[in-house]
Design an enzyme around this catalytic site. Sequence first.
Site, PDB file in Angstrom:
ATOM      1  N   GLY A 128     -29.115  18.026  95.048  1.00 47.38           N
ATOM      2  CA  GLY A 128     -28.576  19.085  94.202  1.00 47.38           C
ATOM      3  C   GLY A 128     -27.295  19.702  94.732  1.00 47.38           C
ATOM      4  N   SER A 129     -26.479  18.910  95.446  1.00 49.55           N
ATOM      5  CA  SER A 129     -25.226  19.501  95.941  1.00 49.55           C
ATOM      6  C   SER A 129     -24.281  19.826  94.786  1.00 49.55           C
ATOM      7  CB  SER A 129     -24.555  18.604  96.980  1.00 49.55           C
ATOM      8  OG  SER A 129     -24.048  17.444  96.390  1.00 49.55           O
ATOM      9  N   ASN A 130     -24.327  19.047  93.714  1.00 53.40           N
ATOM     10  CA  ASN A 130     -23.500  19.365  92.534  1.00 53.40           C
ATOM     11  C   ASN A 130     -23.987  20.641  91.854  1.00 53.40           C
ATOM     12  OD1 ASN A 130     -21.273  17.434  91.826  1.00 53.40           O
ATOM     13  ND2 ASN A 130     -22.931  15.988  92.267  1.00 53.40           N
TER      14      ASN A 130
ATOM     15  N   LYS B 114     -33.682  10.399  85.682  1.00 58.50           N
ATOM     16  CA  LYS B 114     -34.582  10.120  84.558  1.00 58.50           C
ATOM     17  C   LYS B 114     -33.757  10.082  83.282  1.00 58.50           C
ATOM     18  CE  LYS B 114     -39.001  10.709  85.340  1.00 58.50           C
ATOM     19  NZ  LYS B 114     -39.845   9.554  85.282  1.00 58.50           N
TER      20      LYS B 114
ATOM     21  N   ASN C 191     -23.317  14.508  81.842  1.00 55.24           N
ATOM     22  CA  ASN C 191     -23.809  13.902  83.085  1.00 55.24           C
ATOM     23  C   ASN C 191     -22.631  13.623  84.000  1.00 55.24           C
ATOM     24  OD1 ASN C 191     -25.675  12.400  84.849  1.00 55.24           O
ATOM     25  ND2 ASN C 191     -24.571  10.586  84.144  1.00 55.24           N
TER      26      ASN C 191
ATOM     27  N   HIS D  56     -21.342  11.061  86.956  1.00 55.88           N
ATOM     28  CA  HIS D  56     -21.599   9.723  87.495  1.00 55.88           C
ATOM     29  C   HIS D  56     -20.566   9.448  88.589  1.00 55.88           C
ATOM     30  CE1 HIS D  56     -23.111   5.632  87.407  1.00 55.88           C
ATOM     31  NE2 HIS D  56     -21.851   5.229  87.491  1.00 55.88           N
TER      32      HIS D  56
ATOM     33  N   ASP E 139     -25.194   6.203  80.910  1.00 54.67           N
ATOM     34  CA  ASP E 139     -23.756   6.184  81.194  1.00 54.67           C
ATOM     35  C   ASP E 139     -22.901   5.649  80.044  1.00 54.67           C
ATOM     36  OD1 ASP E 139     -24.437   7.068  83.781  1.00 54.67           O
ATOM     37  OD2 ASP E 139     -24.736   5.000  84.437  1.00 54.67           O
TER      38      ASP E 139
HETATM   39  C1  GAR Z   1     -24.085  12.361  92.764  1.00 54.42           C
HETATM   40  O1  GAR Z   1     -23.189  11.566  93.498  1.00 54.42           O
HETATM   41  C2  GAR Z   1     -24.116  11.930  91.308  1.00 54.42           C
HETATM   42  O2  GAR Z   1     -22.865  11.540  90.819  1.00 54.42           O
HETATM   43  C3  GAR Z   1     -25.057  10.763  91.393  1.00 54.42           C
HETATM   44  O3  GAR Z   1     -26.077  11.189  92.247  1.00 54.42           O
HETATM   45  C4  GAR Z   1     -25.528  12.090  93.213  1.00 54.42           C
HETATM   46  C5  GAR Z   1     -26.366  13.356  93.235  1.00 54.42           C
HETATM   47  O4  GAR Z   1     -25.990  14.167  94.305  1.00 54.42           O
HETATM   48  N1  GAR Z   1     -25.533  10.396  90.092  1.00 54.42           N
HETATM   49  C6  GAR Z   1     -25.775   9.127  89.722  1.00 54.42           C
HETATM   50  O5  GAR Z   1     -25.645   8.184  90.474  1.00 54.42           O
HETATM   51  C7  GAR Z   1     -26.215   8.977  88.278  1.00 54.42           C
HETATM   52  N2  GAR Z   1     -26.104   7.605  87.841  1.00 54.42           N
HETATM   53  P1  GAR Z   1     -26.444  15.688  94.350  1.00 54.42           P
HETATM   54  O6  GAR Z   1     -27.945  15.723  94.106  1.00 54.42           O
HETATM   55  O7  GAR Z   1     -26.118  16.106  95.767  1.00 54.42           O
HETATM   56  O8  GAR Z   1     -25.671  16.472  93.313  1.00 54.42           O
END
Ligand code: GAR
Length: 195
Positions: free
Chosen positions: A12-14, A91, A107, A109, A150
Amino acid sequence: RLRVAVLVSHTGSNFRALHEASLRPGAGFEIGLVVSNNSGSQALAYAREQEIPHRHLSSHTHATAEELDAALVEELTARSVDLVVTAGYMKKLGPRTLASHGNRIINIHPALLPRHGGQGMFGSAVHEAVLASGDRVTGPSIHYVTAEYDAGEVIARHEVPVLPDDTAESLAARVLAAEHRLLPEVVARIAAESA
Ligand code: GAR
């Protein structure tokens, strides 16, 4: 203020970057709900700590995909969510969620879509594919969510160089730093457009 729900599976850093941005003066949005399919995710721990409304919704809390889908719609509606952000949510969303929030789901990506997207392209698999393909440039994309992985319209992309001695790990870190800037920027823009 635009009310945002974030759906997340692990770190969940984003989500955190988005939450921090939402606290800055003049931010046009707030985090109204966090949902994770993983009860042990760092995202839920952070939400608890920050007193952000949060829910664990998964196959452990709901027996069928249909019930889970309905429960998510119920939460989003109860919290008057305007925009859903899936950020590292591993999911697919169900038909009810897609129908109720339609073009209000985005989303993030970690590659320049339409390159390196689709089923199974999550996290390090994406960066491995970028390295294997010899691409000299990569970076995050933000797109509208549809029933296919995607595949929805791309809203924003940010280019990041691929360096000759990159590993999937070093590349992931560079792309993630760009994600943390791009996501708040795009959400702020959507908030400004819908104000
Ligand atoms: C992020 O890099 C996001 O772009 C990727 O998972 C990571 C989650 O990091 N998403 C995908 O690959 C989706 N296809 P986070 O939990 O630290 O935000």
